[in-house]
Each structure stands twice: as structure tokens, then as C-alpha cells.
Design an enzyme around this catalytic site. Sequence first.
Site, PDB file in Angstrom:
ATOM      1  N   SER A  42       0.866  -1.190   0.000  1.00 35.82           N
ATOM      2  CA  SER A  42       0.000   0.000   0.000  1.00 35.82           C
ATOM      3  C   SER A  42       0.892   1.226   0.000  1.00 35.82           C
ATOM      4  O   SER A  42       2.067   1.148   0.378  1.00 35.82           O
ATOM      5  CB  SER A  42      -0.854  -0.015   1.276  1.00 35.82           C
ATOM      6  OG  SER A  42      -1.387   1.264   1.540  1.00 35.82           O
ATOM      7  N   TYR A  92      -1.863  -0.865  10.413  1.00 32.01           N
ATOM      8  CA  TYR A  92      -2.018  -1.267   9.005  1.00 32.01           C
ATOM      9  C   TYR A  92      -0.757  -0.907   8.227  1.00 32.01           C
ATOM     10  O   TYR A  92      -0.205  -1.723   7.486  1.00 32.01           O
ATOM     11  CB  TYR A  92      -3.239  -0.539   8.434  1.00 32.01           C
ATOM     12  CG  TYR A  92      -3.491  -0.743   6.955  1.00 32.01           C
ATOM     13  CD1 TYR A  92      -4.148  -1.878   6.502  1.00 32.01           C
ATOM     14  CD2 TYR A  92      -3.092   0.218   6.028  1.00 32.01           C
ATOM     15  CE1 TYR A  92      -4.391  -2.053   5.147  1.00 32.01           C
ATOM     16  CE2 TYR A  92      -3.331   0.055   4.674  1.00 32.01           C
ATOM     17  CZ  TYR A  92      -3.980  -1.092   4.240  1.00 32.01           C
ATOM     18  OH  TYR A  92      -4.218  -1.268   2.898  1.00 32.01           O
TER      19      TYR A  92
HETATM   20  N1  LIG Z   1      -8.585  -0.105  -1.329  1.00 31.61           N
HETATM   21  C1  LIG Z   1      -7.467   0.595  -1.214  1.00 31.61           C
HETATM   22  O1  LIG Z   1      -7.463   1.826  -1.317  1.00 31.61           O
HETATM   23  C2  LIG Z   1      -6.163  -0.133  -0.999  1.00 31.61           C
HETATM   24  C3  LIG Z   1      -4.975   0.622  -1.129  1.00 31.61           C
HETATM   25  C4  LIG Z   1      -3.761  -0.020  -0.930  1.00 31.61           C
HETATM   26  C5  LIG Z   1      -3.703  -1.369  -0.631  1.00 31.61           C
HETATM   27  N2  LIG Z   1      -4.875  -2.079  -0.500  1.00 31.61           N
HETATM   28  C6  LIG Z   1      -4.746  -3.507  -0.174  1.00 31.61           C
HETATM   29  O2  LIG Z   1      -5.341  -4.275  -1.190  1.00 31.61           O
HETATM   30  C7  LIG Z   1      -5.776  -5.525  -0.669  1.00 31.61           C
HETATM   31  C8  LIG Z   1      -7.221  -5.762  -1.095  1.00 31.61           C
HETATM   32  O3  LIG Z   1      -8.019  -4.758  -0.501  1.00 31.61           O
HETATM   33  P1  LIG Z   1      -9.386  -4.236  -1.123  1.00 31.61           P
HETATM   34  O4  LIG Z   1      -9.283  -2.765  -1.186  1.00 31.61           O
HETATM   35  O5  LIG Z   1      -9.737  -5.006  -2.319  1.00 31.61           O
HETATM   36  O6  LIG Z   1     -10.350  -4.571   0.118  1.00 31.61           O
HETATM   37  P2  LIG Z   1     -11.635  -5.505   0.237  1.00 31.61           P
HETATM   38  O7  LIG Z   1     -12.024  -5.463   1.675  1.00 31.61           O
HETATM   39  O8  LIG Z   1     -12.663  -5.132  -0.768  1.00 31.61           O
HETATM   40  O9  LIG Z   1     -11.065  -6.934  -0.155  1.00 31.61           O
HETATM   41  C9  LIG Z   1     -10.319  -7.708   0.740  1.00 31.61           C
HETATM   42  C10 LIG Z   1     -10.710  -9.163   0.510  1.00 31.61           C
HETATM   43  O10 LIG Z   1      -9.921  -9.977   1.390  1.00 31.61           O
HETATM   44  C11 LIG Z   1     -10.792 -10.913   2.031  1.00 31.61           C
HETATM   45  N3  LIG Z   1     -10.195 -11.303   3.308  1.00 31.61           N
HETATM   46  C12 LIG Z   1     -10.069 -10.541   4.419  1.00 31.61           C
HETATM   47  N4  LIG Z   1      -9.502 -11.250   5.394  1.00 31.61           N
HETATM   48  C13 LIG Z   1      -9.239 -12.478   4.890  1.00 31.61           C
HETATM   49  C14 LIG Z   1      -8.652 -13.646   5.424  1.00 31.61           C
HETATM   50  N5  LIG Z   1      -8.222 -13.706   6.706  1.00 31.61           N
HETATM   51  N6  LIG Z   1      -8.512 -14.721   4.637  1.00 31.61           N
HETATM   52  C15 LIG Z   1      -8.959 -14.698   3.348  1.00 31.61           C
HETATM   53  N7  LIG Z   1      -9.535 -13.614   2.800  1.00 31.61           N
HETATM   54  C16 LIG Z   1      -9.671 -12.512   3.567  1.00 31.61           C
HETATM   55  C17 LIG Z   1     -12.118 -10.205   2.155  1.00 31.61           C
HETATM   56  O11 LIG Z   1     -13.201 -11.095   2.322  1.00 31.61           O
HETATM   57  C18 LIG Z   1     -12.174  -9.412   0.847  1.00 31.61           C
HETATM   58  O12 LIG Z   1     -12.764 -10.170  -0.179  1.00 31.61           O
HETATM   59  C19 LIG Z   1      -5.592  -5.435   0.844  1.00 31.61           C
HETATM   60  O13 LIG Z   1      -4.388  -6.095   1.199  1.00 31.61           O
HETATM   61  C20 LIG Z   1      -5.469  -3.949   1.096  1.00 31.61           C
HETATM   62  O14 LIG Z   1      -4.733  -3.671   2.242  1.00 31.61           O
HETATM   63  C21 LIG Z   1      -6.085  -1.492  -0.688  1.00 31.61           C
END
Ligand SMILES: NC(=O)c1ccc[n+]([C@@H]2O[C@H](COP(=O)([O-])OP(=O)(O)OC[C@H]3O[C@@H](n4cnc5c(N)ncnc54)[C@H](O)[C@@H]3O)[C@@H](O)[C@H]2O)c1
Length: 327
Positions: free
Chosen positions: A204, A217
Site C-alpha cells: 500500500s 495497518y
Molecule cells: N482499497 C485501497 O485503497 C487499498 C490501497 C492499498 C492497498 N490495499 C490492499 O489491497 C488488498 C485488497 O483490498 P481491497 O481494497 O480489495 O479490500 P476488500 O475489503 O474489498 O477486499 C479484501 C478481501 O480480502 C478478504 N479477506 C479478508 N480477510 C481475509 C482472510 N483472513 N482470509 C482470506 N480472505 C480474507 C475479504 O473477504 C475481501 O474479499 C488489501 O491487502 C489492502 O490492504 C487497498
Amino acid sequence: MTTEKSNKGENPLDEGRRKFMVGTAAAAVGAGLTTGIIPNAFAGSHKGTQDKEFVGRSAFVTGAARGIGYACAESLAGRGANIVLFDIAGQIKEVPYPLATAKDLADAKKKIESLGVKCIAIKGDVRDGNAQAAAMKRAVSEFGRLDFVVANAGITQIGPMEAFSEAELSLIIDINLKGVIKTVQAATPILKSQKAGRIVMMSSVTGRTGSPNFPIYSATKWGVIGLTKSTAMALGKFNVTCNALCPTLVHTKLLDNDYILSRLAPGRKLTFEQFNQAAKGRHILPVGFFGAEHVGEAAAYLCSEGSAMISGDVFDIGAGANAQFPA
Ligand SMILES: NC(=O)c1ccc[n+]([C@@H]2O[C@H](COP(=O)([O-])OP(=O)(O)OC[C@H]3O[C@@H](n4cnc5c(N)ncnc54)[C@H](O)[C@@H]3O)[C@@H](O)[C@H]2O)c1
């Protein structure tokens, strides 16, 4: 109150970096920035129209029922890869916002299959290394091999450092950091024996900077970058690459939920549109929150032949924000 305080009188470059962080969002809302969510420039382009360079390949993606994980799966499937979607697909009761559901996972499987590839959907927790290993073995047994591993599953937590309990610390470290370690541990024997493979880890922007609003985080995402580099070094001689992606603000349910929106600004709940206006202030390109497809396309590039000599690297998907930083 979770808004970042300003630090006047310090290095202006450091100040610039701080302003870039998600934690300054509420301040930017106050400054009255205005924009809408920018339409996804890639809309439709990853749905099977590219060269099918991944036909005969297969990918394992964690957190793939929705959001960025699903977008990574879709970009890989659009190029012909068979897919294993691995997701908790149910609520972890300690997580204060809704995770993906079983229906999300089933819908994701259908959408991936509609791209003309095979798809296995597995309900599992990244904290369970054995479950991840079994899912990867299934990929090998049903698809013949495992080429791409996208370690994406993660959760977030917002609040000042001192607010988090021992249980909360363990929860996010177990999922965001140990979960990714377990993904690599499960994949390593397979990729080593194949003498080929690509690993993409989801860090991130807060894995590149500090974040007073998302401190734990952020620490887990810095950890993911360290793990990326160690993995690249350990597996390089087996022709396995490992890189990290660092998106800024992607429109998914990670940040667009009541838990986050009610804690970004002191004493009031923001609308997502207000948060989006703040996000515009973080970017140089004319976007606020952008579509997960942009991250999916970057992941597909890191699995492509074109990136064969890239390993141990960290790529920001920052909508131009890096242009503000020194080289
Ligand atoms: N959305 C943003 O702005 C952003 C920015 C930078 C990084 N990220 C990273 O991207 C990744 C995906 O995030 P997102 O934005 O798609 O969020 P999201 O919450 O939409 O998706 C996360 C997914 O991970 C699953 N999940 C959570 N805990 C789990 C576990 N213990 N085992 C298996 N699955 C699990 C959830 O059910 C969900 O489907 C994350 O690692 C997040 O930190 C997101």
C-alpha cells in the site's frame, strides 16, 4: 478524533509525503476539494480482449471474492489464466466492517468463468497455512501447474496507535503480514520445483510512508515490502520473481464503509463522496479513488513475459502522486 495534525517547520519534502497519506484526507475535505469518481479508463479492456498470453497458466489469488483481489483475478483470466479464488467469504467477527460474503465468492467465480477459463473458488482463511497449501495443491492437480500467486487478502484498522488492543494488533498482523508469509510458504515448494513462477504482494502507499491514522495497518504493509525483497532473494535462483504493488486510494469496500467514514473526521461522519474529494487532493492525475482494475492490470504485467527481469521491486500505483517526491 483521528485527523492527522500538521507538523510545521520540518523538512518540506517530508511534509509533502505526509500530505500524500490517507491520514490527511479529512483535512483535504475541509479545504473544499471537488471532483467526482473518475470513470475507469480501462473499463472493459481487460475482459478478454488482450493477447491470451496466459493460456495454459494458472493463478492463485487471495482475498479474491471482491475488490482488488477480484480485479487481479479478472486481469489474469482475461489473458487466459485459470484461476483459484481464495477468500474468507464470511465475517471475521473482530473485523468492524463487512468482509466478502459467500455470494460474492460465488459471483466472482461465475464472472471469471464467463471469460472462458476454469475457476476454483475456495472459502478459506489466509491465517491457515495448511488451507492455502491445500488450495494450491488443488490448482496443480486440476490445472497442471501454478504460475502466479497474488498475496492480496488484507483488512484495515483506523485510529491512533494507542487505541489498539492486544487482540486488534494480533488480528491485523496475523492477516496482513503472517497471512502473506503463509502464502509464500505454501507456494514455495511448488514454484521451486517448477523452477518458474511469479509472486505479487499487495502492499500500500502506507507501506511507503507512515500513517498516523492507519499506524498498525501501515506497519503490516511495510512488512510486506520487506517480505517481498526477502522472497525475491530467496527464490530468484529458482526463476521465481516477487514484487509488491502499492496502490493509493482504490474504490473498494475496504475504505468505503461506515467504520472508516465515521472515523476520518472529528465529530462527524463523512460521505464517501467527501472522502473521494479528499482523495483527489492526493493525486496529480485528475482522479480521486480509482478503480481496482488499474491494480489488476499492474499485477498482470508483473506476471507477464515483459516483466521477466523485474524482481524485488516495489511499484506505486499512485495516480501521479510520486511526481511530488524527490527521485
Ligand atoms: N482499497 C485501497 O485503497 C487499498 C490501497 C492499498 C492497498 N490495499 C490492499 O489491497 C488488498 C485488497 O483490498 P481491497 O481494497 O480489495 O479490500 P476488500 O475489503 O474489498 O477486499 C479484501 C478481501 O480480502 C478478504 N479477506 C479478508 N480477510 C481475509 C482472510 N483472513 N482470509 C482470506 N480472505 C480474507 C475479504 O473477504 C475481501 O474479499 C488489501 O491487502 C489492502 O490492504 C487497498
